[in-house]
Design an enzyme around this catalytic site. Structure first.
Site, PDB file in Angstrom:
ATOM      1  N   CYS A 112       0.820  -1.227   0.000  1.00 45.55           N
ATOM      2  CA  CYS A 112       0.000   0.000   0.000  1.00 45.55           C
ATOM      3  C   CYS A 112       0.845   1.266   0.000  1.00 45.55           C
ATOM      4  CB  CYS A 112      -0.946   0.014   1.194  1.00 45.55           C
ATOM      5  SG  CYS A 112      -1.995  -1.430   1.283  1.00 45.55           S
ATOM      6  N   HIS A 236      -3.340   7.366   2.883  1.00 50.78           N
ATOM      7  CA  HIS A 236      -3.756   6.072   2.338  1.00 50.78           C
ATOM      8  C   HIS A 236      -5.121   5.725   2.948  1.00 50.78           C
ATOM      9  CE1 HIS A 236      -4.070   2.001   1.206  1.00 50.78           C
ATOM     10  NE2 HIS A 236      -3.690   1.486   2.353  1.00 50.78           N
ATOM     11  N   ASN A 266     -10.348   0.070   0.331  1.00 53.35           N
ATOM     12  CA  ASN A 266      -8.889   0.155   0.335  1.00 53.35           C
ATOM     13  C   ASN A 266      -8.365  -0.375  -0.999  1.00 53.35           C
ATOM     14  OD1 ASN A 266      -6.152  -0.161   0.679  1.00 53.35           O
ATOM     15  ND2 ASN A 266      -6.285  -1.159   2.682  1.00 53.35           N
TER      16      ASN A 266
HETATM   17  O1  UT7 Z   1      -3.683  -1.069   3.558  1.00 53.13           O
HETATM   18  C1  UT7 Z   1      -3.275  -1.593   4.783  1.00 53.13           C
HETATM   19  C2  UT7 Z   1      -4.127  -2.737   5.129  1.00 53.13           C
HETATM   20  N1  UT7 Z   1      -4.869  -2.895   6.255  1.00 53.13           N
HETATM   21  C3  UT7 Z   1      -5.315  -2.075   7.234  1.00 53.13           C
HETATM   22  O2  UT7 Z   1      -5.037  -0.936   7.329  1.00 53.13           O
HETATM   23  C4  UT7 Z   1      -6.203  -2.708   8.230  1.00 53.13           C
HETATM   24  C5  UT7 Z   1      -5.989  -2.217   9.620  1.00 53.13           C
HETATM   25  N2  UT7 Z   1      -6.958  -2.794  10.510  1.00 53.13           N
HETATM   26  C6  UT7 Z   1      -8.258  -2.464  10.494  1.00 53.13           C
HETATM   27  O3  UT7 Z   1      -8.686  -1.641   9.722  1.00 53.13           O
HETATM   28  C7  UT7 Z   1      -9.165  -3.115  11.502  1.00 53.13           C
HETATM   29  O4  UT7 Z   1      -8.402  -3.850  12.406  1.00 53.13           O
HETATM   30  C8  UT7 Z   1     -10.259  -4.024  10.856  1.00 53.13           C
HETATM   31  C9  UT7 Z   1     -11.252  -3.183  10.112  1.00 53.13           C
HETATM   32  C10 UT7 Z   1      -9.608  -5.024   9.925  1.00 53.13           C
HETATM   33  C11 UT7 Z   1     -10.988  -4.786  11.945  1.00 53.13           C
HETATM   34  O5  UT7 Z   1     -11.587  -3.880  12.860  1.00 53.13           O
HETATM   35  P1  UT7 Z   1     -11.479  -4.116  14.421  1.00 53.13           P
HETATM   36  O6  UT7 Z   1     -12.223  -3.035  15.063  1.00 53.13           O
HETATM   37  O7  UT7 Z   1     -10.023  -4.284  14.744  1.00 53.13           O
HETATM   38  O8  UT7 Z   1     -12.283  -5.465  14.606  1.00 53.13           O
HETATM   39  P2  UT7 Z   1     -11.766  -6.855  15.190  1.00 53.13           P
HETATM   40  O9  UT7 Z   1     -10.836  -7.504  14.247  1.00 53.13           O
HETATM   41  O10 UT7 Z   1     -11.330  -6.618  16.585  1.00 53.13           O
HETATM   42  O11 UT7 Z   1     -13.134  -7.669  15.190  1.00 53.13           O
HETATM   43  C12 UT7 Z   1     -14.230  -7.345  16.033  1.00 53.13           C
HETATM   44  C13 UT7 Z   1     -15.358  -8.318  15.808  1.00 53.13           C
HETATM   45  C14 UT7 Z   1     -14.924  -9.778  15.871  1.00 53.13           C
HETATM   46  O12 UT7 Z   1     -15.923 -10.507  16.524  1.00 53.13           O
HETATM   47  P3  UT7 Z   1     -15.740 -10.938  18.055  1.00 53.13           P
HETATM   48  O13 UT7 Z   1     -14.488 -11.756  18.090  1.00 53.13           O
HETATM   49  O14 UT7 Z   1     -15.605  -9.646  18.820  1.00 53.13           O
HETATM   50  O15 UT7 Z   1     -16.985 -11.690  18.341  1.00 53.13           O
HETATM   51  C15 UT7 Z   1     -14.870 -10.199  14.419  1.00 53.13           C
HETATM   52  O16 UT7 Z   1     -15.108 -11.558  14.225  1.00 53.13           O
HETATM   53  O17 UT7 Z   1     -15.928  -8.138  14.504  1.00 53.13           O
HETATM   54  C16 UT7 Z   1     -15.986  -9.391  13.826  1.00 53.13           C
HETATM   55  N3  UT7 Z   1     -15.833  -9.145  12.386  1.00 53.13           N
HETATM   56  C17 UT7 Z   1     -16.859  -8.894  11.567  1.00 53.13           C
HETATM   57  N4  UT7 Z   1     -18.181  -8.780  11.771  1.00 53.13           N
HETATM   58  C18 UT7 Z   1     -18.957  -8.487  10.721  1.00 53.13           C
HETATM   59  C19 UT7 Z   1     -14.699  -9.137  11.675  1.00 53.13           C
HETATM   60  N5  UT7 Z   1     -14.965  -8.864  10.386  1.00 53.13           N
HETATM   61  C20 UT7 Z   1     -16.285  -8.696  10.284  1.00 53.13           C
HETATM   62  C21 UT7 Z   1     -17.175  -8.407   9.232  1.00 53.13           C
HETATM   63  N6  UT7 Z   1     -18.496  -8.307   9.484  1.00 53.13           N
HETATM   64  N7  UT7 Z   1     -16.722  -8.209   7.963  1.00 53.13           N
END
Ligand code: UT7
Length: 311
Positions: A112, A236, A266
């Site tokens: 990225c 980004h 993204n």
């Molecule tokens: O270009 C560079 C690439 N990447 C990035 O910049 C990504 C950086 N990270 C992020 O943007 C965030 O960490 C995410 C958007 C990927 C995730 O957000 P988060 O607030 O860190 O969520 P999490 O991973 O802590 O997940 C929270 C909950 C989980 O459920 P439990 O374990 O709390 O029951 C996940 O299973 O949300 C659940 N979850 C979803 N629910 C609905 C994860 N993905 C999804 C989804 N829909 N698509």
């Protein structure tokens, strides 16, 4: 020799996929995606459009905007982690397709942060007056490496391309300072293993929040400028919460940060040039404005540029 952007163009595939569309295919919701990431839709290419096709469309628009012919391009750099195939490169394909008869060409791989890396690499040739015009394209067809069974990554990414023509500009215009960096110890947090992209979202999030702000502040310092001098931040577009953290670090009002993530998701190496082109079309970026562009990504890699807009 000062180096700046002579022209810019961008392209996204026609097929727009909303969060609700994805919710029909997997266990997710518009509410979750919007509140956690800021994404509302993304554009996805189908089998008929390769990465090089997206890049070609953006490149044509950038050449037209710069008002130069393909034959005047000395070097083509394509930042991508989703090339048509390992080799020949996307840049090689474009050299032929654009009729850029005297251009050298290669791809740059820095995930990225790839567009930041490619712009700075290309700018060195112009600065040293070895070359005059460098075409730089950030392009991704991430849809082909997404694991559509993995909702934690599948909802985040989109396809698209953005291109710029770099060339000599008046003193005080163009690139004023830059920072590039990498930390391979974080490679495990975001990578392609086998066919698919894999990510530890929380680790990348923590790194990104710290790095975006730091790099933005560093390029301002290097250019002898302060937060107050910034007219527009182009981060980004990975997650609105990461972008907001960078904006707060620079103490900028909301209207001074580019936001296209809701439309495109993204798009990795394409996200910064896509956003810059969008803001220019909206009339938000004006001649003489100080822009700070900042990116981060798999590698881990990062890069930032302070640029005074205009020739
Ligand atoms: O270009 C560079 C690439 N990447 C990035 O910049 C990504 C950086 N990270 C992020 O943007 C965030 O960490 C995410 C958007 C990927 C995730 O957000 P988060 O607030 O860190 O969520 P999490 O991973 O802590 O997940 C929270 C909950 C989980 O459920 P439990 O374990 O709390 O029951 C996940 O299973 O949300 C659940 N979850 C979803 N629910 C609905 C994860 N993905 C999804 C989804 N829909 N698509």
């Amino acid at each position: 020799m000062s180096v700046g952007i002579w022209g810019i163009g961008s392209y996204v595939p026609e097929n727009r996929v909303t969060n609700d569309d994805l919710a029909q295919r997997m266990d997710t919701s518009d509410e979750w995606i919007k509140s956690r990431t800021g994404i509302e839709a993304r554009h996805l290419a189908d089998d008929s459009e390769a990465t090089s096709d997206l890049a070609y469309m953006a490149a044509l628009r950038a050449l037209e905007n710069a008002q130069i012919d393909a034959q005047e391009i000395d070097l083509i750099l394509v930042a991508t982690v989703t090339p048509d195939q390992p080799f020949p490169t996307v840049a090689n394909a474009l050299q032929h397709r654009l009729g850029a008869t005297k251009a050298a060409s290669m791809d740059v791989s820095a995930a990225c942060a790839g567009f930041m890396y490619a712009v700075i690499t290309g700018s060195q040739f112009v600065q040293t007056e070895v070359y005059k015009h460098v075409l730089v394209i950030g392009v991704e067809k991430l849809s082909k490496i997404i694991d559509w069974e993995d909702r934690t990554t599948a909802v985040l990414f989109g396809d698209g391309a953005g291109a710029v023509v770099l060339g000599p500009v008046a003193e005080g215009r163009g690139i004023l300072s830059f920072e590039l960096g990498s930390d391979g110890s974080g490679g495990k947090y975001l990578s392609q293993q086998g066919a698919h992209l894999q990510m530890n979202g929380r680790e990348v999030f923590k790194f990104a929040v710290r790095q975006m702000g730091e790099s933005a502040v560093n390029v301002l310092k290097k250019a002898g400028l302060t937060k107050e001098d910034v007219d527009f931040l182009i981060p980004h577009q990975a997650n609105i919460r990461i972008m907001e953290a960078a904006r707060e670090r620079l103490q900028l009002p909301e209207e001074k940060m580019s936001k296209t993530i809701h439309m495109y998701g993204n798009t990795s190496a394409a996200s910064i040039p896509l956003s810059l082109d969008y803001e220019l079309q909206q009339g938000k970026v004006k001649d003489g404005d100080l822009l700070v562009m900042v990116g981060f990504g798999g590698g881990l890699t990062w890069g930032a540029i302070a640029l005074r807009w205009g020739k």
